[in-house]
Design an enzyme around this catalytic site. Structure first.
Site, PDB file in Angstrom:
ATOM      1  N   CYS A  32      30.542  76.777  23.086  1.00 13.54           N
ATOM      2  CA  CYS A  32      29.193  76.809  23.672  1.00 13.54           C
ATOM      3  C   CYS A  32      29.111  77.826  24.810  1.00 13.54           C
ATOM      4  O   CYS A  32      28.022  78.282  25.159  1.00 13.54           O
ATOM      5  CB  CYS A  32      28.749  75.417  24.128  1.00 13.54           C
ATOM      6  SG  CYS A  32      29.818  74.647  25.343  1.00 13.54           S
ATOM      7  N   HIS A  48      35.617  76.990  25.058  1.00 16.56           N
ATOM      8  CA  HIS A  48      34.441  76.279  24.569  1.00 16.56           C
ATOM      9  C   HIS A  48      33.499  77.232  23.837  1.00 16.56           C
ATOM     10  O   HIS A  48      33.037  78.207  24.421  1.00 16.56           O
ATOM     11  CB  HIS A  48      33.703  75.624  25.741  1.00 16.56           C
ATOM     12  CG  HIS A  48      34.460  74.478  26.333  1.00 16.56           C
ATOM     13  ND1 HIS A  48      34.027  73.181  26.245  1.00 16.56           N
ATOM     14  CD2 HIS A  48      35.658  74.436  26.981  1.00 16.56           C
ATOM     15  CE1 HIS A  48      34.908  72.382  26.839  1.00 16.56           C
ATOM     16  NE2 HIS A  48      35.901  73.122  27.292  1.00 16.56           N
ATOM     17  N   CYS A  82      32.128  69.566  21.828  1.00 13.19           N
ATOM     18  CA  CYS A  82      31.466  69.202  23.076  1.00 13.19           C
ATOM     19  C   CYS A  82      30.233  68.356  22.776  1.00 13.19           C
ATOM     20  O   CYS A  82      29.504  68.603  21.818  1.00 13.19           O
ATOM     21  CB  CYS A  82      31.103  70.435  23.893  1.00 13.19           C
ATOM     22  SG  CYS A  82      29.528  71.182  23.506  1.00 13.19           S
ATOM     23  N   GLU A  83      30.045  67.343  23.610  1.00 10.60           N
ATOM     24  CA  GLU A  83      28.950  66.418  23.337  1.00 10.60           C
ATOM     25  C   GLU A  83      27.593  66.984  23.746  1.00 10.60           C
ATOM     26  O   GLU A  83      26.566  66.413  23.417  1.00 10.60           O
ATOM     27  CB  GLU A  83      29.203  65.075  24.032  1.00 10.60           C
ATOM     28  CG  GLU A  83      29.182  65.118  25.538  1.00 10.60           C
ATOM     29  CD  GLU A  83      29.489  63.741  26.142  1.00 10.60           C
ATOM     30  OE1 GLU A  83      30.132  62.915  25.480  1.00 10.60           O
ATOM     31  OE2 GLU A  83      29.077  63.521  27.295  1.00 10.60           O
ATOM     32  N   HIS A  84      27.586  68.103  24.443  1.00 11.04           N
ATOM     33  CA  HIS A  84      26.301  68.677  24.866  1.00 11.04           C
ATOM     34  C   HIS A  84      25.684  69.570  23.805  1.00 11.04           C
ATOM     35  O   HIS A  84      24.470  69.673  23.703  1.00 11.04           O
ATOM     36  CB  HIS A  84      26.481  69.474  26.161  1.00 11.04           C
ATOM     37  CG  HIS A  84      26.952  68.620  27.297  1.00 11.04           C
ATOM     38  ND1 HIS A  84      27.916  69.030  28.193  1.00 11.04           N
ATOM     39  CD2 HIS A  84      26.607  67.364  27.664  1.00 11.04           C
ATOM     40  CE1 HIS A  84      28.132  68.058  29.066  1.00 11.04           C
ATOM     41  NE2 HIS A  84      27.357  67.043  28.756  1.00 11.04           N
ATOM     42  N   HIS A  85      26.528  70.256  23.026  1.00  5.59           N
ATOM     43  CA  HIS A  85      26.007  71.205  22.028  1.00  5.59           C
ATOM     44  C   HIS A  85      26.517  70.925  20.619  1.00  5.59           C
ATOM     45  O   HIS A  85      26.135  71.616  19.680  1.00  5.59           O
ATOM     46  CB  HIS A  85      26.396  72.632  22.415  1.00  5.59           C
ATOM     47  CG  HIS A  85      25.960  73.022  23.799  1.00  5.59           C
ATOM     48  ND1 HIS A  85      26.781  72.891  24.903  1.00  5.59           N
ATOM     49  CD2 HIS A  85      24.791  73.512  24.244  1.00  5.59           C
ATOM     50  CE1 HIS A  85      26.131  73.294  25.980  1.00  5.59           C
ATOM     51  NE2 HIS A  85      24.921  73.678  25.614  1.00  5.59           N
ATOM     52  N   GLN A  88      35.463  67.760  28.201  1.00  6.14           N
ATOM     53  CA  GLN A  88      36.899  67.960  28.399  1.00  6.14           C
ATOM     54  C   GLN A  88      37.472  67.060  29.496  1.00  6.14           C
ATOM     55  O   GLN A  88      38.592  66.560  29.378  1.00  6.14           O
ATOM     56  CB  GLN A  88      37.152  69.441  28.712  1.00  6.14           C
ATOM     57  CG  GLN A  88      38.640  69.789  28.718  1.00  6.14           C
ATOM     58  CD  GLN A  88      38.879  71.258  28.984  1.00  6.14           C
ATOM     59  OE1 GLN A  88      38.125  72.108  28.533  1.00  6.14           O
ATOM     60  NE2 GLN A  88      39.934  71.559  29.728  1.00  6.14           N
TER      61      GLN A  88
END
Ligand code: ZN
Length: 184
Positions: free
Chosen positions: A146, A144, A75-78, A116
């Site tokens: 995260c 996920h 995931c690009e956030h975490h 996603q």
């Protein structure tokens, strides 16, 4: 890129309060850099390259379903993994794509920093582009890390995203056929 990554991991190890010179961690920056390079190798691939010579002429016009393609992404956030499965269906329009190439397409987009929803969309668009299909449907189900390892710590939640193009979008019968096939 490799040395940059290696140095960055050295800094991360120090920043979390670890002693980077202890035996177990000595080669970790090198190994972690190698792993990260692998997990992001999709940035160096193109659709043209991976589908090269694998598009075949065919007069089949029934739905083709490729189910349960394993999927590993970050995931690009975490920058934490999300893992799951991808189902791809399409209705050929004179051309079909070699079976293994669907997995290659999934991997090319999954081996990048992703969300996603976008991943699902990119896979569908790629299949549409390569095959010129009358319709494409893609479903991704993933867990996920995260969500599971941090934050709300929901271990059993699964995210399901779908993208329908062409007659999968316009014709409920086609879409339902796909949904029913995936359920079984
Ligand atoms: Zn995340």
């Amino acid at each position: 890129m490799h040395d940059n990554l290696k140095d960055s991991y050295k800094q991360i190890i120090a920043a979390v309060g670890e002693d980077g010179s202890r035996e177990g961690l000595l080669d970790t920056p090198k190994r972690a850099a190698k792993a990260m390079e692998y997990l992001t190798k999709g940035y160096h691939e193109t659709l043209e390259k991976i589908t090269n010579n694998a598009v075949f002429t065919s007069d089949a016009d029934d739905m083709v379903l490729i189910q349960d393609i394993e999927l590993y992404s970050m995931c690009e956030h975490h920058l934490l993994p999300f893992v799951g499965r991808c189902h791809i269906a399409y209705i050929p329009n004179g051309k079909v794509l070699g079976l293994s190439k669907f997995a290659r397409i999934v991997d090319m987009y999954a081996r990048r920093f992703q969300i996603q929803e976008q991943l699902t969309h990119q896979i569908a668009k790629a299949v549409e582009q390569v095959t010129g299909a009358k319709g494409v449907g893609v479903i991704v189900e993933a867990k996920h890390m995260c969500m599971m390892m941090r934050g709300v710590e929901k271990q059993n939640s699964k995210m399901r995203t779908s993208v329908m193009l062409g007659n999968f979008r316009e014709d409920p019968k086609t879409r339902n056929e796909f949904m029913q096939l995936v359920k079984n």
